[in-house]
Write an enzyme that holds these catalytic residues in place. Structure first.
Site, mmCIF file in Angstrom:
data_model
loop_
_atom_site.group_PDB
_atom_site.id
_atom_site.type_symbol
_atom_site.label_atom_id
_atom_site.label_comp_id
_atom_site.label_asym_id
_atom_site.label_seq_id
_atom_site.Cartn_x
_atom_site.Cartn_y
_atom_site.Cartn_z
ATOM 1 N N CYS A 2 8.855 4.172 49.766
ATOM 2 C CA CYS A 2 9.006 3.819 48.368
ATOM 3 C C CYS A 2 8.433 4.961 47.527
ATOM 4 O O CYS A 2 7.400 5.528 47.842
ATOM 5 C CB CYS A 2 8.299 2.539 47.958
ATOM 6 N N ARG A 27 11.918 8.963 50.145
ATOM 7 C CA ARG A 27 10.921 7.960 50.532
ATOM 8 C C ARG A 27 11.526 6.574 50.721
ATOM 9 O O ARG A 27 10.819 5.645 51.118
ATOM 10 C CB ARG A 27 9.821 7.891 49.468
ATOM 11 N N TRP A 74 12.043 1.318 49.944
ATOM 12 C CA TRP A 74 12.256 1.127 51.377
ATOM 13 C C TRP A 74 11.752 -0.274 51.652
ATOM 14 O O TRP A 74 10.553 -0.548 51.568
ATOM 15 C CB TRP A 74 11.477 2.162 52.185
ATOM 16 N N ASN A 98 4.219 0.958 45.738
ATOM 17 C CA ASN A 98 4.474 1.528 47.056
ATOM 18 C C ASN A 98 3.345 1.064 47.962
ATOM 19 O O ASN A 98 2.179 1.257 47.641
ATOM 20 C CB ASN A 98 4.481 3.068 46.940
ATOM 21 N N GLY A 99 3.689 0.413 49.070
ATOM 22 C CA GLY A 99 2.662 -0.063 49.998
ATOM 23 C C GLY A 99 2.906 -1.508 50.362
ATOM 24 O O GLY A 99 4.010 -2.029 50.178
ATOM 25 N N GLU A 479 12.152 15.175 71.723
ATOM 26 C CA GLU A 479 12.472 15.480 70.332
ATOM 27 C C GLU A 479 13.996 15.603 70.151
ATOM 28 O O GLU A 479 14.546 15.129 69.150
ATOM 29 C CB GLU A 479 11.750 16.771 69.905
ATOM 30 N N LYS A 483 16.097 13.319 67.564
ATOM 31 C CA LYS A 483 16.922 13.893 66.484
ATOM 32 C C LYS A 483 18.334 13.330 66.562
ATOM 33 O O LYS A 483 18.920 12.946 65.557
ATOM 34 C CB LYS A 483 16.994 15.427 66.582
ATOM 35 N N GLU A 486 18.460 9.488 65.627
ATOM 36 C CA GLU A 486 18.139 9.078 64.257
ATOM 37 C C GLU A 486 19.183 9.506 63.230
ATOM 38 O O GLU A 486 19.336 8.836 62.211
ATOM 39 C CB GLU A 486 16.729 9.511 63.839
ATOM 40 N N HIS A 502 13.834 8.298 89.651
ATOM 41 C CA HIS A 502 13.035 7.066 89.760
ATOM 42 C C HIS A 502 13.647 5.921 88.952
ATOM 43 O O HIS A 502 12.947 4.958 88.655
ATOM 44 C CB HIS A 502 11.593 7.344 89.312
ATOM 45 N N LYS A 602 11.099 8.780 54.719
ATOM 46 C CA LYS A 602 10.067 9.755 55.046
ATOM 47 C C LYS A 602 8.723 9.233 54.537
ATOM 48 O O LYS A 602 8.703 8.380 53.657
ATOM 49 C CB LYS A 602 10.400 11.077 54.350
HETATM 50 C C1 F6R Z 1 11.587 12.152 62.864
HETATM 51 C C2 F6R Z 1 10.497 12.090 61.907
HETATM 52 C C3 F6R Z 1 9.429 11.089 62.128
HETATM 53 C C4 F6R Z 1 8.060 11.641 61.659
HETATM 54 C C5 F6R Z 1 6.998 10.536 61.761
HETATM 55 C C6 F6R Z 1 5.616 11.036 61.390
HETATM 56 O O1 F6R Z 1 12.503 13.150 62.548
HETATM 57 O O2 F6R Z 1 10.482 12.788 60.921
HETATM 58 O O3 F6R Z 1 9.377 10.673 63.454
HETATM 59 O O4 F6R Z 1 7.717 12.727 62.451
HETATM 60 O O5 F6R Z 1 7.346 9.479 60.912
HETATM 61 O O6 F6R Z 1 5.588 11.487 60.070
HETATM 62 P P1 F6R Z 1 4.434 12.442 59.557
HETATM 63 O O7 F6R Z 1 4.580 13.733 60.268
HETATM 64 O O8 F6R Z 1 4.667 12.556 58.084
HETATM 65 O O9 F6R Z 1 3.135 11.772 59.900
#
Ligand code: F6R
Length: 607
Positions: A2, A27, A74, A98-99, A479, A483, A486, A502, A602
């Site tokens: 948010c 966000r 969000w 936000n929260g 990773e 990627k 997501e 396994h 994010k």
């Molecule tokens: C994936 C991604 C997330 C962040 C995770 C931690 O592409 O961006 O998995 O890495 O939410 O976020 P931060 O680094 O902001 O603590």
């Protein structure tokens, strides 16, 4: 999660609010809304989905007013709907949040007992209703806001606007970041400096428990005890906070392309002028003083930590524990004596990582962090915060922050190796020289974009994919799978190559692409054996390797992508590029929303 914004302006604020929300949309994008004082009365416009829907609504139903607040959501409590969209209003007060208000059920019950019903499913409406109740009892807007903030448990960044109060916003912060922007006869509130960058370069960051009473010409801040608080006005570099795609189709593409530059900046910041030493003052950080290192993070940052475990253990002989923050924080792990705890976070606001840091406060010998946002809570609560210098990362999927995290973590591992006398002068010089050449090597890898794009078109036809890697390539496989899933929504899993037999090998059939990340390092032959096991069962292997690896593997793979050669220690940073570009082009081929994938946001400031 948010984004919130508030403006006491000189002109119509609706366009300014929408523009600030555009910069905060990373966000959350479940709904967006604004409220302004229209002829002294609160009025709102809200729309479900992305901000563009709110902009469209405002074309048909403009919202006049020179004071306003806005929100991009969000969803946590209540489905994305217009009713649940912020700002929430109860009589003379509107609020954006936000929260998560953790005690909102108790507060709701309190209101229900007083005969006050909710119209929404949100925790935020409870706040608005409580403020109205206090105002009805005769409290002023400020008194009512303070009384209610006092009752709230959980995390919040709040901004209030009141009927008839053209020159007043009240902002409060606990657990979610909030910044005040100082204008010339105007004042702004925002979840981060990025939102406010085009409006002002003078920013005050609120601290935990702060309440700010904001007018067009003043900000009066009180701390968590109600005492007057003097918070610094900082000049921020607005250029760094500028948000545009610089000609790229997506922020993610721009951020992938920026990696040679930002990694170069990170190196410049942590290497001596001649590039021959890791430049961190010995008094600030001496790894000889620690017996153990505990690395904690979430998501992509967690994979950076998994990679760093190999580096710290192999280069510096320092035992390392790596944890997912959401598990660590409730497991109550004993922290052995002389343990340094290191938290890695792009945003520096991830709720679980911050809680894990607070758990270690007073238990670990030292709290270190590797962050992208220097003013973030995690940075501020660390004994030593090391910025990664990646610049604003807007694409929800982390790319340049990951490689900059890796770069800084590798530099720290080298520092540890030096501090602990575990590396020869020659090996240190070799690795630093390879690091100095890394931006150029990454540039060469980026030039293979056409190959990644072609391969991605074929990957886009798959419903599932497996990623395999051994040693330093195992976290990279994780990773790569993250990627891909997501942003392209292709189900992808990663395994350490040796684990395949396994169990997961049962998944292999003709339809299953298996991405094998394997430079020609000491473990290469073992990985090739695992690759043969996949191919013997009809699996389609996409091998990502270097020239010696491609030659040694022969031509049996479905597709082979050949990267530049690099010292194996640095390979995770280089192999992040194909992981990112394959996911990016696959998502583009599938037509998904690359920068704002569904259900994600994010800066994860909720649990
Ligand atoms: C994936 C991604 C997330 C962040 C995770 C931690 O592409 O961006 O998995 O890495 O939410 O976020 P931060 O680094 O902001 O603590």
């Amino acid at each position: 999660m948010c984004g919130i914004v508030g403006v006491l302006g000189k002109h119509e604020v609706a366009p300014t609010l929408v523009e600030a929300l555009r910069r905060l949309e990373y966000r959350g994008y479940d709904s967006a809304g604004i409220a302004t004082l229209n002829d002294g009365r609160l009025d709102r416009r809200r729309a479900v989905g992305k901000l563009v829907n709110l902009s469209d609504l405002l074309v048909h139903e403009p919202l006049p007013g020179k004071a306003g607040i806005g929100h991009t959501r969000w969803a946590t409590h209540g489905a994305p709907s217009v009713t649940n969209a912020h700002p929430h209003q109860a009589g003379p007060v509107a609020v954006v949040h936000n929260g998560i208000i953790e005690n909102y059920r108790d507060l709701r019950a309190e209101l229900a007992e007083a005969g006050i019903a909710h119209e929404t499913d949100t925790d935020t409406e409870t706040v608005a209703l409580l403020v109205r109740m206090h105002m009805e009892k005769g409290e002023s807007a400020e008194e009512a806001a303070r009384s209610v903030i006092d009752k709230l448990d959980g995390a919040y960044a709040l901004c209030f606007l009141f009927d008839g109060e053209e020159d007043l916003m009240i902002a409060a912060r606990k657990g979610s970041p909030l910044a005040i922007g100082h204008g010339d006869g105007e004042m702004f509130v925002g979840s981060d400096a990025i939102a406010l960058a085009p409006l002002t370069d003078r920013i005050t960051y609120l601290e935990e428990g702060d309440i700010a009473v904001v007018t067009r010409t003043s900000v009066v801040i009180t701390d968590r005890y109600g005492n007057a608080a003097n918070r610094e006005v900082r000049k921020i570099q607005t250029a760094k906070a500028m948000v545009d795609k610089a000609g790229h189709k997506h922020f993610m593409a721009k951020e992938i392309a920026e990696q040679p530059t930002v990694i170069g900046e990170a190196l410049q910041n942590y290497l001596s002028d001649d590039g021959t030493r890791v430049d961190l003052p010995q008094e600030a950080l001496n790894f000889a003083a620690y017996d153990r290192l505990s690395l904690v993070a979430c998501g992509t940052a967690y994979y950076a930590c998994l990679t760093a475990k190999y580096w710290f253990e192999q280069l510096a002989g320092l035992p390392v524990d790596v944890d997912i923050a959401s598990e660590f924080r409730y497991r109550e792990p004993p922290i052995p004596q002389n343990t340094a705890a290191l938290f890695v976070s792009q945003s520096g606001e991830t709720a679980d990582t911050l809680a894990a840091l607070r758990y270690c406060d007073g238990r670990a010998a030292r709290i270190l962090s590797v962050v992208n946002v220097s003013e973030s809570s995690i940075a501020r609560e660390s004994d030593l915060a090391l910025p990664i210098h990646a610049g604003a990362e807007i694409g929800v999927a982390s790319t340049k922050a990951f490689t900059c995290q890796l770069t800084v973590l590798l530099l720290l591992a080298l520092k540890a190796a030096g501090d602990r006398g575990m590396i020869t002068t020659e090996r240190m010089a070799d690795l630093l020289s390879a690091l100095r050449g890394l931006p150029a090597t990454i540039n060469n890898a980026l030039e293979l974009d056409g190959d990644f794009k072609k391969t991605a078109r074929r990957l886009a036809e798959a419903d599932n994919a497996l990623f395999l890697g051994r040693g330093l390539m195992f976290p990279l496989a994780l990773e790569g799978a993250l990627k891909l899933k997501e942003i392209s929504y292709i189900h992808a899993e990663a395994y350490a190559s040796g684990e395949l037999k396994h169990g997961p090998i049962a998944l292999i059939d003709k339809k299953m692409p298996v991405v094998v990340m394997a430079p020609k390092d000491a473990l290469f032959d073992k990985t090739v054996s695992n690759m043969q096991e996949v191919m013997a069962r009809g699996g389609k292997v996409l091998l990502i390797t270097d020239r010696p690896g491609a030659e040694a593997a022969g031509g049996d793979a479905w597709i082979t992508l050949t990267l530049p050669q690099i010292d194996p220690v640095l390979s995770p940073i280089l192999y992040a590029i194909p992981a990112q570009l394959l996911a990016y082009h696959t998502a583009v081929a599938k037509g998904t929303d690359v920068d704002q994938p569904r259900n994600l946001a994010k800066s994860v400031t909720v649990e």
